[in-house]
Scaffold this motif. Structure first.
Motif, mmCIF file in Angstrom:
data_model
loop_
_atom_site.group_PDB
_atom_site.id
_atom_site.type_symbol
_atom_site.label_atom_id
_atom_site.label_comp_id
_atom_site.label_asym_id
_atom_site.label_seq_id
_atom_site.Cartn_x
_atom_site.Cartn_y
_atom_site.Cartn_z
ATOM 1 N N PRO A 32 -60.290 -89.730 -60.731
ATOM 2 C CA PRO A 32 -59.587 -90.504 -61.753
ATOM 3 C C PRO A 32 -58.107 -90.141 -61.831
ATOM 4 O O PRO A 32 -57.743 -88.973 -61.840
ATOM 5 N N VAL A 33 -57.242 -91.167 -61.889
ATOM 6 C CA VAL A 33 -55.800 -90.934 -61.934
ATOM 7 C C VAL A 33 -55.142 -91.603 -63.138
ATOM 8 O O VAL A 33 -53.932 -91.568 -63.278
ATOM 9 N N TYR A 34 -55.952 -92.197 -64.026
ATOM 10 C CA TYR A 34 -55.366 -92.836 -65.195
ATOM 11 C C TYR A 34 -54.815 -91.783 -66.157
ATOM 12 O O TYR A 34 -55.242 -90.630 -66.180
ATOM 13 N N VAL A 35 -53.846 -92.191 -66.995
ATOM 14 C CA VAL A 35 -53.143 -91.275 -67.895
ATOM 15 C C VAL A 35 -54.070 -90.866 -69.044
ATOM 16 O O VAL A 35 -54.667 -91.731 -69.693
ATOM 17 N N SER A 95 -38.646 -88.515 -75.715
ATOM 18 C CA SER A 95 -40.071 -88.214 -75.822
ATOM 19 C C SER A 95 -40.555 -87.612 -74.509
ATOM 20 O O SER A 95 -40.231 -88.125 -73.427
ATOM 21 N N LEU A 96 -41.329 -86.531 -74.619
ATOM 22 C CA LEU A 96 -41.805 -85.833 -73.420
ATOM 23 C C LEU A 96 -43.326 -85.686 -73.468
ATOM 24 O O LEU A 96 -43.890 -85.273 -74.489
ATOM 25 N N TYR A 97 -43.969 -86.047 -72.351
ATOM 26 C CA TYR A 97 -45.399 -85.799 -72.148
ATOM 27 C C TYR A 97 -45.535 -84.739 -71.051
ATOM 28 O O TYR A 97 -44.816 -84.761 -70.057
ATOM 29 N N ASP A 98 -46.496 -83.847 -71.262
ATOM 30 C CA ASP A 98 -46.813 -82.826 -70.260
ATOM 31 C C ASP A 98 -48.329 -82.689 -70.230
ATOM 32 O O ASP A 98 -48.899 -81.824 -70.885
ATOM 33 N N ASP A 99 -48.993 -83.578 -69.490
ATOM 34 C CA ASP A 99 -50.447 -83.681 -69.495
ATOM 35 C C ASP A 99 -51.048 -83.057 -68.241
ATOM 36 O O ASP A 99 -50.395 -82.959 -67.202
ATOM 37 N N ASP A 148 -55.108 -82.456 -61.921
ATOM 38 C CA ASP A 148 -54.083 -83.492 -61.907
ATOM 39 C C ASP A 148 -53.109 -83.249 -63.052
ATOM 40 O O ASP A 148 -53.520 -82.953 -64.182
ATOM 41 N N THR A 149 -51.820 -83.372 -62.771
ATOM 42 C CA THR A 149 -50.810 -83.221 -63.817
ATOM 43 C C THR A 149 -50.004 -84.511 -63.935
ATOM 44 O O THR A 149 -49.840 -85.255 -62.963
ATOM 45 N N PHE A 150 -49.499 -84.767 -65.147
ATOM 46 C CA PHE A 150 -48.682 -85.937 -65.399
ATOM 47 C C PHE A 150 -47.547 -85.545 -66.330
ATOM 48 O O PHE A 150 -47.777 -85.088 -67.448
ATOM 49 N N LYS A 151 -46.323 -85.693 -65.849
ATOM 50 C CA LYS A 151 -45.129 -85.397 -66.645
ATOM 51 C C LYS A 151 -44.326 -86.681 -66.812
ATOM 52 O O LYS A 151 -44.095 -87.412 -65.848
ATOM 53 N N GLU A 177 -49.008 -85.233 -60.018
ATOM 54 C CA GLU A 177 -49.351 -84.300 -58.946
ATOM 55 C C GLU A 177 -50.847 -84.031 -58.987
ATOM 56 O O GLU A 177 -51.400 -83.742 -60.053
ATOM 57 N N THR A 178 -51.493 -84.130 -57.822
ATOM 58 C CA THR A 178 -52.947 -83.998 -57.760
ATOM 59 C C THR A 178 -53.352 -83.059 -56.632
ATOM 60 O O THR A 178 -52.890 -83.205 -55.497
ATOM 61 N N TYR A 179 -54.227 -82.129 -56.962
ATOM 62 C CA TYR A 179 -54.872 -81.263 -55.977
ATOM 63 C C TYR A 179 -56.372 -81.583 -56.018
ATOM 64 O O TYR A 179 -56.953 -81.729 -57.104
ATOM 65 N N TYR A 180 -57.010 -81.643 -54.840
ATOM 66 C CA TYR A 180 -58.429 -81.992 -54.871
ATOM 67 C C TYR A 180 -59.179 -81.396 -53.679
ATOM 68 O O TYR A 180 -58.594 -81.058 -52.641
ATOM 69 N N PHE A 181 -60.486 -81.282 -53.869
ATOM 70 C CA PHE A 181 -61.407 -80.826 -52.825
ATOM 71 C C PHE A 181 -62.578 -81.798 -52.795
ATOM 72 O O PHE A 181 -63.168 -82.120 -53.828
ATOM 73 N N LEU A 182 -62.923 -82.271 -51.587
ATOM 74 C CA LEU A 182 -64.054 -83.167 -51.392
ATOM 75 C C LEU A 182 -64.989 -82.561 -50.356
ATOM 76 O O LEU A 182 -64.543 -81.921 -49.406
ATOM 77 N N SER A 183 -66.267 -82.784 -50.539
ATOM 78 C CA SER A 183 -67.220 -82.260 -49.561
ATOM 79 C C SER A 183 -68.402 -83.203 -49.412
ATOM 80 O O SER A 183 -68.747 -83.952 -50.331
ATOM 81 N N ASP A 184 -69.010 -83.146 -48.227
ATOM 82 C CA ASP A 184 -70.221 -83.906 -47.928
ATOM 83 C C ASP A 184 -71.115 -83.008 -47.086
ATOM 84 O O ASP A 184 -70.734 -82.589 -45.991
ATOM 85 N N THR A 185 -72.300 -82.692 -47.618
ATOM 86 C CA THR A 185 -73.238 -81.813 -46.918
ATOM 87 C C THR A 185 -74.574 -82.527 -46.792
ATOM 88 O O THR A 185 -75.209 -82.840 -47.812
#
Length: 670
Positions: A111-114, A334-338, A309-312, A286-294
Motif C-alpha cells: 500500500p502506498v496511499y497517504v 503546514s508540514l506532514y511527517d508520516d 514507507d515514509t511520506f513527507k 520513500e519505501t523499503y520492502y522485502f518480498l518472498s515466495d517459497t
C-alpha cells in the motif's frame, strides 16, 4: 452475522472433485498458476489464465499513448475516470463511482496511499518504471487487505529476463518541459537486479486559446503550474532454485509543485473572493520492502511482503501571487511527517483436488504527524489487522467458483488535539476498535476458449480515515472519532468474446449499493458540519470495450462507459467529479513496418464540481502520435495532444492544458 456472510462462509468449504483446469488441461498445483510480469508484485484472483481483455494497462499501452502519469494511463480503461482536486492540484481517478479512498493504490502489492486521508496524488507517480497497472473493480482479491470497498489499483514494476536489459527515453514537452528515464536490469539465473531513474519537469503548462484573462490569471502560461518529479528505484532478487525467490527493494520519489489559483465563476465558491496562493516544495515518498515466495511442495506455497514507507509533505500558503511573503492570517506553512510499516503473509495450497485455497494475514501501522510552523507536533496512529481466505474451485472444465471471506479490525492508538488559544496539545476522546466483515463470491464460465462470462457479488468495507475522524477542516467542522466503516455490496455481470478472429469485445453491467456512507452533515452546531455515517447510495452502469483488427496494418478500438449515481439519503446533495458518459476511440495504422500512426479521441459528458450543482462542461479531445523505429534499439515518436486546443476542465475553475506537443527518443534492449 448476515445471511450473505453465512452463505459465503459455507461456500468457502473446499469442494471435492476430479475436474481439470479448464485452460491448461492439467491438475491445478501451486506451480501451475504462475502469472506473467513481476510475479511477486501481482495480487490476483486466479481464474482462467488466458483472458480476452484484461483490466490491465500494459507498458506498451502507456508508451503508445504517451501516458507518463499513472492517473492518465488508467483513464484509458472503461469505467475509470480521470478526476482532480483543483484546490490541491492533485490528479486522481474514480472507478465505477468510487474514489481513491475506496480504491487503494498499491505498488507490487504494497500500500502506498497517504495515511492521513487515504488519497494519493497520482500525478506524482510516473509510469517510467512500470511493466503494468492492474485494476480490480468491486470483486477484488481479499488478499489485498482492508479498505477495497470499490476495488484496487496495483502498480507492477519491471523484472528482467535477460542477462542485460535496458530501456530509456529523453524527451521535450512543449518548449519548457522535459523528461528522461533509464531502467537497467540483469537476470543471471540465481540473481537478478532492476534499477531505474526518472525525471519529469514542467515550468508551466499553456492555457487553451479560448481562455480569456481573469483576476489572478492573465492567460498564456498557467501561473503557478510548475512541477518537478524525480524517482529512483532498485530491487535485487535471489532465486536459489525453482522453489524459492526473495527480493529486496527500494523506491524514492521526490516532488514539488505549484497550485494554480481558482479562475471560475461560481459565486458560492469561497475561493472566488479569497483565492489560495499555495505551493508544495516537498512531496517526498520513500519505501523499503522485502518480498518472498517459497514453494513448500508441488501443492503448497508461502508468500510474504514486509514494508516500511515514509511520506513527507510541506505546504506553503502565501499572502499573494508573488509567492514570497507569509504575513496575512491565512498564510501558513503546514508540514506532514508520516510513516507506515507492516506486512502480510499468504499461504496457498492445492492439496485438495480442484481447489486452490489461500489464507492471508495483514498488519499495517499508520503514523501521521502534522503541525504548522511554530506549533507543536500532533500525533495520530492507527493499527489495522486483517485476515482473509479465498478458494478457487474448478467445478468442471468450463466452470470455476471463487468464494472469499475476510475480517479486519482497526484500533486507534494515538490522536492528539491542538488548542490554538492555549497552545496546548491534548488527547482526543478514546474510541473502541472498529471491525468489518468482507465476503464475496464469483462464478466464471467458459463457453469455449474465447467466449467467457462471469457473475460476481462482493460485500466490501472501508474504514474511516484519520482525516474523516479528526479533522477540523480549517475550523469549519467538528471531529467524529467514532465513525463506523462504510459498506457496499457490488454486483457485476460480464461477458467477453472473440468473433471472426478479429473482433474482441467485453461487456459489463454493474450495480453497487452503499450503506453507512460517510457524508458531511451541515449545521450539527451553528455554522459547523460533521462527518457522519448517514449515507445510502447506489451506483449502476455499463461498460463496453472492443478492438477490431482489419488487417495486420490497421486496427481500431475503444470503450464506452455509462454510470448513474443516486444519493438515496439526500437527493439534493449531488455526487461530483464524474461524467455519466465517457467514450474513447482510437485508430492505429502501420503503413510500413517501422512506422506507426495513432489517432485517438475521447468524449466526456459534463460533471458536477460541487454538491449544489456547479458543472464542468462536456468536452471532446483529439490526440495524435507518430512513431518510427530508427534501428534495432532506438525509436523516435512525436505527437500533439488536444489538437484542437479545447478549453476544458475536470473541475470548474481549474482549466486543463491547451494544445501541447512532445518529442521523445527511446532506447531499448529486451
Amino acid at each position: 452475522m448476515s445471511k450473505t456472510t453465512l452463505f459465503v462462509l459455507i461456500m468457502m468449504i473446499p469442494f471435492p472433485g476430479k475436474a481439470q483446469n479448464p485452460v491448461s488441461n492439467q491438475k491445478m498445483t501451486a506451480d501451475s498458476i504462475t502469472p506473467a510480469f513481476f510475479q511477486l508484485g501481482e495480487v490476483q484472483i486466479t481464474t482462467f489464465r488466458k483472458s480476452v481483455i484484461k483490466d490491465r494497462v500494459s507498458q506498451v499501452a502507456m508508451e503508445t499513448y504517451n501516458k507518463i502519469e499513472v492517473g492518465r494511463a488508467l483513464h484509458l480503461l472503461a469505467g475509470v475516470n480521470l478526476t482532480a482536486s483543483g484546490p490541491r492540484n492533485e490528479s486522481m481517478v474514480s472507478i465505477r463511482g468510487f474514489d481513491l479512498r475506496a480504491v487503494p493504490v498499491y505498488m507490487d502489492g504494497i500500500p502506498v496511499y497517504v495515511p492521513y486521508d487515504g488519497y494519493v496524488d497520482l500525478a506524482r507517480f510516473t509510469t517510467f518504471d512500470l511493466s503494468a497497472i492492474d485494476v480490480s473493480r468491486g470483486f477484488s482479491s481479499l488478499l489485498y487487505g482492508p479498505n477495497s470497498l470499490g476495488g484496487a489499483i496495483n502498480l507492477i514494476s519491471k523484472k528482467p529476463s535477460e542477462k542485460i536489459e535496458y530501456s530509456g527515453a529523453l524527451g521535450m514537452i512543449n518548449t519548457n518541459g522535459s523528461r528522461g528515464d533509464l531502467n537497467i536490469g540483469s537476470n543471471l539465473g540465481k540473481y537478478y537486479f532492476q534499477a531505474g531513474y526518472s525525471y519529469l519537469h514542467r515550468d508551466s503548462y499553456r492555457m487553451a486559446s479560448g481562455f480569456h484573462a481573469r483576476p489572478n490569471e492573465d492567460a498564456g502560461e498557467r501561473d503557478n503550474s510548475f512541477r518537478t518529479d524525480q524517482m529512483i528505484s532498485f530491487k535485487a532478487g535471489w532465486t536459489p532454485n525453482e522453489r524459492h525467490e526473495y527480493v529486496l527493494g527500494y523506491r524514492y520519489q521526490k516532488g514539488e509543485k505549484g497550485t494554480p489559483v481558482y479562475v471560475g465563476d461560481d459565486q458560492l465558491n469561497p475561493l472566488l473572493a479569497k483565492p489560495r496562493f499555495w505551493q508544495w516544495p516537498v512531496w517526498d515518498k520513500e519505501t523499503y520492502y522485502f518480498l518472498s515466495d517459497t514453494k513448500l511442495s508441488a501443492t503448497d506455497y508461502i508468500r510474504s511482503r514486509i514494508y516500511y514507507d515514509t511520506f513527507k509533505n510541506t505546504l506553503n500558503s502565501y499572502d499573494d501571487a508573488s509567492y514570497t511573503t507569509q504575513t496575512k492570517p491565512y498564510a501558513f506553512q503546514s508540514l506532514y511527517d508520516d510513516y507506515t510499516y507492516g506486512g502480510n503473509v499468504t499461504f496457498g495450497t492445492a492439496v485438495i483436488p480442484e481447489n486452490l485455497l489461500k489464507f492471508s494475514v495483514h498488519y499495517k501501522s499508520d503514523i501521521h504527524r502534522e503541525h504548522n510552523s511554530n506549533e507543536p507536533v500532533r500525533n495520530f496512529k492507527d493499527n489495522t489487522v486483517s485476515f482473509a481466505m479465498e478458494n478457487t474451485y474448478t467445478v468442471t472444465r468450463k466452470l470455476i467458483l471463487i468464494p472469499g471471506i475476510g475480517y479486519s479490525i482497526r484500533k486507534n492508538d494515538a490522536a492528539e488535539d491542538y488548542n490554538s488559544t492555549t497552545q496546548m496539545v491534548s488527547d482526543f476522546e478514546k474510541t473502541g476498535a472498529s471491525t468489518a466483515w468482507n465476503g464475496q463470491l464469483g462464478a466464471f464460465y467458459s463457453f469455449k476458449e474465447n467466449q467467457k462470462a462471469s457473475f460476481t457479488i462482493a460485500h466490501k468495507t472501508r474504514f474511516a480515515t484519520i482525516k474523516d475522524r479528526y479533522s477540523y477542516r480549517m475550523g469549519t467542522a467538528i471531529p467524529n472519532p467514532g465513525l463506523k466503516p462504510e459498506k457496499a455490496v457490488n454486483y457485476d455481470l460480464s461477458y467477453s468474446g472473440v468473433f471472426f478472429k478479429a473482433l474482441s469485445m467485453q461487456l459489463s453491467v454493474y450495480y453497487s449499493h452503499l450503506t453507512d456512507a460517510i457524508l458531511s452533515v451541515n449545521n450539527v452546531t451553528p455554522g459547523k458540519s460533521q462527518m457522519q455515517n448517514t449515507g445510502a447510495a447506489e451506483f449502476m452502469g455499463m461498460e463496453i470495450t472492443f478492438k477490431y483488427d482489419f488487417r495486420e496494418k490497421l486496427s481500431v478500438g475503444g470503450n464506452y462507459s455509462y454510470i448513474q449515481r443516486h444519493n438515496n439519503t439526500n437527493p439534493a446533495v449531488l455526487f461530483t467529479d464524474i461524467p455519466d458518459t465517457k467514450v474513447f476511440l482510437y485508430t492505429q495504422y502501420k503503413p510500413i513496418k517501422p512506422i506507426r500512426l495513432l489517432a485517438s479521441t475521447e468524449f466526456n459528458a459534463s460533471r458536477n464540481s460541487t454538491s449544489y450543482g456547479t458543472k464542468a462542461a462536456d468536452f471532446t479531445l483529439v490526440n495524435t502520435t507518430v512513431s518510427a523505429r530508427l534501428w534495432q534499439y532506438m525509436s523516435i515518436e512525436a505527437g500533439i495532444n488536444n489538437v484542437f486546443d479545447k478549453n476544458y476542465r475536470l473541475v470548474e475553475g481549474y482549466p486543463e492544458e491547451g494544445r501541447n506537443f512532445f518529442v521523445t527518443l527511446r532506447i531499448f534492449k529486451n
